[in-house]
Design a protein around this motif. Structure first.
Motif, PDB file in Angstrom:
ATOM      1  N   LEU A 134       0.829  -1.168  -0.104  1.00 19.02           N
ATOM      2  CA  LEU A 134       0.026   0.143   0.155  1.00 19.02           C
ATOM      3  C   LEU A 134       0.961   1.395   0.006  1.00 19.02           C
ATOM      4  CD1 LEU A 134      -2.491  -0.993   2.455  1.00 19.02           C
ATOM      5  CD2 LEU A 134      -2.893  -0.930  -0.175  1.00 19.02           C
ATOM      6  N   LYS A 135       1.965   1.117   0.408  1.00 21.85           N
ATOM      7  CA  LYS A 135       3.089   2.385   0.484  1.00 21.85           C
ATOM      8  C   LYS A 135       2.685   3.428   1.378  1.00 21.85           C
ATOM      9  CE  LYS A 135       5.732   0.236  -2.369  1.00 21.85           C
ATOM     10  NZ  LYS A 135       7.340  -0.290  -1.968  1.00 21.85           N
ATOM     11  N   VAL A 136       2.091   3.079   2.500  1.00 21.12           N
ATOM     12  CA  VAL A 136       1.635   4.103   3.426  1.00 21.12           C
ATOM     13  C   VAL A 136       2.688   4.195   4.663  1.00 21.12           C
ATOM     14  CG1 VAL A 136      -0.876   4.091   2.765  1.00 21.12           C
ATOM     15  CG2 VAL A 136       0.058   2.605   4.700  1.00 21.12           C
ATOM     16  N   PRO A 137       2.581   4.968   5.511  1.00 21.87           N
ATOM     17  CA  PRO A 137       3.425   5.414   6.720  1.00 21.87           C
ATOM     18  C   PRO A 137       2.766   4.142   7.711  1.00 21.87           C
ATOM     19  CG  PRO A 137       2.881   7.299   6.019  1.00 21.87           C
ATOM     20  CD  PRO A 137       2.179   6.578   5.043  1.00 21.87           C
ATOM     21  N   TYR A 138       3.785   3.600   8.591  1.00 20.66           N
ATOM     22  CA  TYR A 138       3.543   2.495   9.388  1.00 20.66           C
ATOM     23  C   TYR A 138       4.120   2.797  10.889  1.00 20.66           C
ATOM     24  CZ  TYR A 138       3.340  -2.290  10.953  1.00 20.66           C
ATOM     25  OH  TYR A 138       2.978  -3.495  11.906  1.00 20.66           O
ATOM     26  N   ALA A 174       9.913  -4.911   8.187  1.00 18.58           N
ATOM     27  CA  ALA A 174       9.397  -3.946   7.578  1.00 18.58           C
ATOM     28  C   ALA A 174      10.080  -3.546   6.485  1.00 18.58           C
ATOM     29  CB  ALA A 174       8.998  -2.820   8.561  1.00 18.58           C
ATOM     30  N   ARG A 175      11.333  -3.134   6.565  1.00 21.47           N
ATOM     31  CA  ARG A 175      12.188  -2.708   5.486  1.00 21.47           C
ATOM     32  C   ARG A 175      11.944  -3.958   4.242  1.00 21.47           C
ATOM     33  NH1 ARG A 175      12.044   2.454   6.099  1.00 21.47           N
ATOM     34  NH2 ARG A 175      13.403   3.188   7.728  1.00 21.47           N
ATOM     35  N   HIS A 176      11.968  -5.140   4.749  1.00 21.91           N
ATOM     36  CA  HIS A 176      12.321  -6.348   3.737  1.00 21.91           C
ATOM     37  C   HIS A 176      10.996  -6.437   3.025  1.00 21.91           C
ATOM     38  CE1 HIS A 176      13.169 -10.339   2.061  1.00 21.91           C
ATOM     39  NE2 HIS A 176      12.114 -10.678   2.330  1.00 21.91           N
ATOM     40  N   GLN A 177       9.886  -5.825   3.495  1.00 20.54           N
ATOM     41  CA  GLN A 177       8.592  -5.726   2.863  1.00 20.54           C
ATOM     42  C   GLN A 177       8.347  -4.505   2.226  1.00 20.54           C
ATOM     43  OE1 GLN A 177       6.825  -8.361   2.147  1.00 20.54           O
ATOM     44  NE2 GLN A 177       7.775  -9.656   3.782  1.00 20.54           N
ATOM     45  N   GLY A 178       9.309  -3.571   2.077  1.00 17.90           N
ATOM     46  CA  GLY A 178       9.211  -2.331   1.305  1.00 17.90           C
ATOM     47  C   GLY A 178       8.535  -1.158   1.858  1.00 17.90           C
ATOM     48  N   ILE A 179       8.432  -1.352   3.192  1.00 22.36           N
ATOM     49  CA  ILE A 179       7.901  -0.151   4.006  1.00 22.36           C
ATOM     50  C   ILE A 179       9.015   1.019   4.149  1.00 22.36           C
ATOM     51  CG2 ILE A 179       6.785   0.330   6.075  1.00 22.36           C
ATOM     52  CD1 ILE A 179       5.514  -2.283   6.375  1.00 22.36           C
ATOM     53  N   GLU A 180       8.668   2.047   3.648  1.00 19.18           N
ATOM     54  CA  GLU A 180       9.470   3.093   3.774  1.00 19.18           C
ATOM     55  C   GLU A 180       9.558   4.141   4.900  1.00 19.18           C
ATOM     56  OE1 GLU A 180       9.734   5.264   0.037  1.00 19.18           O
ATOM     57  OE2 GLU A 180      10.204   3.472  -1.111  1.00 19.18           O
ATOM     58  N   ASP A 181       8.279   4.534   5.316  1.00 28.97           N
ATOM     59  CA  ASP A 181       8.158   5.463   6.250  1.00 28.97           C
ATOM     60  C   ASP A 181       7.565   4.757   7.582  1.00 28.97           C
ATOM     61  OD1 ASP A 181       8.497   7.403   4.479  1.00 28.97           O
ATOM     62  OD2 ASP A 181       6.582   7.955   4.214  1.00 28.97           O
ATOM     63  N   ILE A 182       8.499   4.632   8.738  1.00 30.30           N
ATOM     64  CA  ILE A 182       8.389   3.910   9.752  1.00 30.30           C
ATOM     65  C   ILE A 182       8.312   5.035  11.116  1.00 30.30           C
ATOM     66  CG2 ILE A 182       8.928   2.066  10.969  1.00 30.30           C
ATOM     67  CD1 ILE A 182      10.162   0.657   8.780  1.00 30.30           C
ATOM     68  N   ILE A 183       7.359   4.789  11.793  1.00 26.72           N
ATOM     69  CA  ILE A 183       7.516   5.537  13.381  1.00 26.72           C
ATOM     70  C   ILE A 183       7.215   4.631  14.475  1.00 26.72           C
ATOM     71  CG2 ILE A 183       6.213   7.100  14.722  1.00 26.72           C
ATOM     72  CD1 ILE A 183       5.087   8.095  11.746  1.00 26.72           C
ATOM     73  N   ILE A 184       8.389   4.663  15.324  1.00 31.20           N
ATOM     74  CA  ILE A 184       8.089   3.717  16.330  1.00 31.20           C
ATOM     75  C   ILE A 184       7.411   4.128  17.714  1.00 31.20           C
ATOM     76  CG2 ILE A 184      10.376   2.741  15.652  1.00 31.20           C
ATOM     77  CD1 ILE A 184      11.660   4.173  18.062  1.00 31.20           C
ATOM     78  N   ASP A 185       6.696   3.455  18.291  1.00 31.02           N
ATOM     79  CA  ASP A 185       6.070   3.716  19.639  1.00 31.02           C
ATOM     80  C   ASP A 185       6.214   2.679  20.793  1.00 31.02           C
ATOM     81  OD1 ASP A 185       4.000   4.118  21.644  1.00 31.02           O
ATOM     82  OD2 ASP A 185       2.292   3.710  20.324  1.00 31.02           O
ATOM     83  N   PRO A 186       6.968   3.423  21.829  1.00 29.64           N
ATOM     84  CA  PRO A 186       7.366   2.454  22.920  1.00 29.64           C
ATOM     85  C   PRO A 186       6.353   1.673  23.601  1.00 29.64           C
ATOM     86  CG  PRO A 186       8.341   4.717  23.031  1.00 29.64           C
ATOM     87  CD  PRO A 186       7.277   4.784  22.290  1.00 29.64           C
ATOM     88  N   GLY A 187       5.194   1.958  23.419  1.00 24.92           N
ATOM     89  CA  GLY A 187       3.822   1.319  23.953  1.00 24.92           C
ATOM     90  C   GLY A 187       3.644   1.345  25.364  1.00 24.92           C
ATOM     91  N   PHE A 188       3.539   2.512  25.829  1.00 22.86           N
ATOM     92  CA  PHE A 188       3.515   2.696  27.156  1.00 22.86           C
ATOM     93  C   PHE A 188       2.072   1.912  27.582  1.00 22.86           C
ATOM     94  CE2 PHE A 188       6.006   6.145  26.162  1.00 22.86           C
ATOM     95  CZ  PHE A 188       7.008   6.245  26.924  1.00 22.86           C
ATOM     96  N   GLY A 189       2.127   1.321  28.763  1.00 21.61           N
ATOM     97  CA  GLY A 189       0.921   0.445  29.172  1.00 21.61           C
ATOM     98  C   GLY A 189       0.515  -0.898  28.661  1.00 21.61           C
ATOM     99  N   PHE A 190       1.440  -1.257  27.497  1.00 18.99           N
ATOM    100  CA  PHE A 190       1.410  -2.491  26.896  1.00 18.99           C
ATOM    101  C   PHE A 190       2.547  -3.382  27.357  1.00 18.99           C
ATOM    102  CE2 PHE A 190      -0.920   0.276  24.522  1.00 18.99           C
ATOM    103  CZ  PHE A 190      -1.914  -0.400  23.920  1.00 18.99           C
ATOM    104  N   ALA A 191       2.275  -4.466  28.016  1.00 19.03           N
ATOM    105  CA  ALA A 191       3.189  -5.676  28.437  1.00 19.03           C
ATOM    106  C   ALA A 191       4.081  -4.798  29.557  1.00 19.03           C
ATOM    107  CB  ALA A 191       3.711  -6.169  27.377  1.00 19.03           C
ATOM    108  N   LYS A 192       3.756  -3.901  30.185  1.00 22.41           N
ATOM    109  CA  LYS A 192       4.839  -3.155  31.218  1.00 22.41           C
ATOM    110  C   LYS A 192       3.993  -2.752  32.329  1.00 22.41           C
ATOM    111  CE  LYS A 192       6.779  -1.119  27.029  1.00 22.41           C
ATOM    112  NZ  LYS A 192       5.842  -1.630  26.012  1.00 22.41           N
TER     113      LYS A 192
END
Length: 275
Positions: A134-138, A174-192
């Protein structure tokens, strides 16, 4: 540092604000509040008027021990909301909070711009290939297990080190699947645990070594209201404090229920950094 949202380049060198719009009956803070079309549109209009750069739509509550929702039910909740908002606000940039590839694709085909996945592709093998096509940010978040099991998966030897390894692996996938725009989220409250959430926040600048924009989602979460002995409805001040700390730690997107206050925090932070 830009992401391409439906052909519009969004500069993330300056912090942005993402408003949360839940169309679920059971979200921990606003469950069921925006299921009516009029209320959905009023809330979307309010967030955009207050300065939201993105609206993040959720149709499956990811709160701890959240009940299961079928894929078809999630799509039936999500797609009409996407279409409704874009009909009235065609320039709105919509993010889709889902870990399912079919929901992601149906939403993007309806005009949404970003996929926000709490599982970083680990709960649906088709997610990364779909986003790549889809070539969208992830947005990929750190979590263990799923919303039903994550509260039991909080054992870490070094939580930040293990999270960095997690992101390294998921980014490579993700890069292997061609995803270019990536943002990371530490996931506060998830398994913490509560203490682990604050440890991650305290060390959040270490995620800069990943070299990708960082999203902070602390809005009205239990790490605030349990610590202060209050309710989610009373946690706006605590949210503003943690949003401000997140900005000083390198966050480029604040994901929030309360857009006006987050926009003000960004404005003050930007003024401070200009001095």
């Amino acid at each position: 540092m830009h992401i391409n949202c439906n052909g519009t380049l969004i500069n993330l060198t300056e912090p942005r604000v993402m408003g949360i719009l839940n169309c679920t009956p059971n979200s921990f803070f606003d469950g069921g509040k925006y299921r009516d079309e009029t209320l959905l549109l009023q809330q979307a209009e309010k967030m955009l008027a207050e300065g939201a750069d993105f609206i993040d739509i959720g149709a499956y509550s990811s709160k701890p021990n959240a009940e299961f929702v079928s894929e078809d039910e999630e799509i039936s909740r999500m797609v009409p909301v996407v279409e409704l908002i874009l009909k009235h606000f065609p320039d709105a940039l919509l993010s889709i909070d889902t870990f399912r590839a079919k929901v992601a694709e149906a939403s993007i085909n309806s005009g949404a711009a970003i996929i926000n996945d709490i599982a970083a592709g680990l709960l649906d093998d088709a997610m990364l290939p779909t986003v790549g096509r889809l070539k969208v940010p992830y947005i990929m978040m750190h979590m263990r297990g799923n919303p039903q099991t994550m509260v039991k998966l909080t054992q870490y030897d070094d939580i930040v080190q293990e999270m960095l390894l997690y992101f390294s692996e998921r980014i490579a996938a993700a890069r292997h699947q061609g995803i270019e725009d990536i943002i990371i989220d530490p996931g506060f409250g998830f398994a913490k645990t509560l203490a682990q959430n604050y440890e991650v926040l305290n060390k959040m600048e270490l995620f800069d070594m990943v070299g990708l924009p960082l999203l902070a989602g602390v809005s009205r979460k239990s790490m605030i209201y349990k610590l202060l002995g209050i309710t989610p409805q009373e946690a706006l001040n605590g949210t503003a404090v943690l949003n401000t700390i997140s900005l000083t730690k390198g966050a480029k997107i604040l994901r929030v229920h309360d857009v006006k206050e987050a926009v003000e925090a960004v404005k003050i932070y930007k003024q401070l950094t200009c001095i």
